[in-house]
Design an enzyme around this catalytic site. Structure first.
Site, PDB file in Angstrom:
ATOM      1  N   GLU A 152       0.826  -1.210   0.000  1.00  9.78           N
ATOM      2  CA  GLU A 152       0.000   0.000   0.000  1.00  9.78           C
ATOM      3  C   GLU A 152       0.860   1.259   0.000  1.00  9.78           C
ATOM      4  OE1 GLU A 152      -4.061  -0.908   2.288  1.00  9.78           O
ATOM      5  OE2 GLU A 152      -2.280  -1.429   3.466  1.00  9.78           O
TER       6      GLU A 152
ATOM      7  N   TYR B 271     -13.456  27.188   3.050  1.00  8.87           N
ATOM      8  CA  TYR B 271     -13.385  25.805   2.572  1.00  8.87           C
ATOM      9  C   TYR B 271     -12.181  25.558   1.682  1.00  8.87           C
ATOM     10  CZ  TYR B 271     -16.547  28.039  -0.844  1.00  8.87           C
ATOM     11  OH  TYR B 271     -17.143  28.899  -1.730  1.00  8.87           O
TER      12      TYR B 271
ATOM     13  N   GLU C   8      -7.578   6.254  10.848  1.00  7.94           N
ATOM     14  CA  GLU C   8      -7.904   7.007  12.059  1.00  7.94           C
ATOM     15  C   GLU C   8      -6.829   8.055  12.356  1.00  7.94           C
ATOM     16  OE1 GLU C   8      -8.031   3.741  11.550  1.00  7.94           O
ATOM     17  OE2 GLU C   8      -9.349   2.739  12.983  1.00  7.94           O
TER      18      GLU C   8
ATOM     19  N   LYS D  91     -11.286   4.656   2.035  1.00 11.89           N
ATOM     20  CA  LYS D  91     -10.351   4.029   1.101  1.00 11.89           C
ATOM     21  C   LYS D  91     -11.193   3.317   0.054  1.00 11.89           C
ATOM     22  CE  LYS D  91      -6.411   2.087   2.247  1.00 11.89           C
ATOM     23  NZ  LYS D  91      -5.371   1.138   2.726  1.00 11.89           N
TER      24      LYS D  91
END
Length: 118
Positions: free
Chosen positions: A21, A53, A72, A98
């Site tokens: 990954e 934003y 997290e 993901k």
């Protein structure tokens, strides 16, 4: 109190516990919701009085560029920066998804959601 949402921020990043990954990377989606007092900006019509934003988007992209094993951890960094840099933010919720995670099945996405308040 009001809410500003920035949804479906699309990022390619290299998070995950697997070595692959970190080399191959993956597509991610990030959604951010900020609760703040929007009355001053509603009256003043000035960007300085609200949640920008563009700044939210920049924070998300900056933090997603830093590799983490866990979603997290990335979400917490995003929340911490928003609370540190945007004084009127009272509560921040971040979802990090993901897309097509490598978990050995046909799964569209996996999502974590975290919320922190001042």
């Amino acid at each position: 109190m009001g809410i500003i949402k920035v949804t479906n921020i699309q990022v390619y990043a290299y998070h995950g516990c697997l070595v692959e990954e970190g080399k191959i990377g993956s597509d991610y989606r990030v959604d951010v919701e900020v609760k703040a007092n929007l009355q001053p900006s509603a009256e003043s019509d000035q960007l300085k009085d609200t949640v920008d934003y563009v700044q939210i988007n920049r924070i998300v992209k900056d933090e997603m560029a830093v590799r983490s094993k866990l979603l997290e951890h990335v979400a917490k960094r995003i929340i911490d920066r928003i609370l540190a840099e945007i004084a009127i933010a009272n509560e921040v919720t971040v979802e990090v998804s993901k897309i097509n995670p490598p978990i050995g099945g046909n799964v569209e996405q996996v999502t974590i959601q975290m919320t922190l308040s001042r």
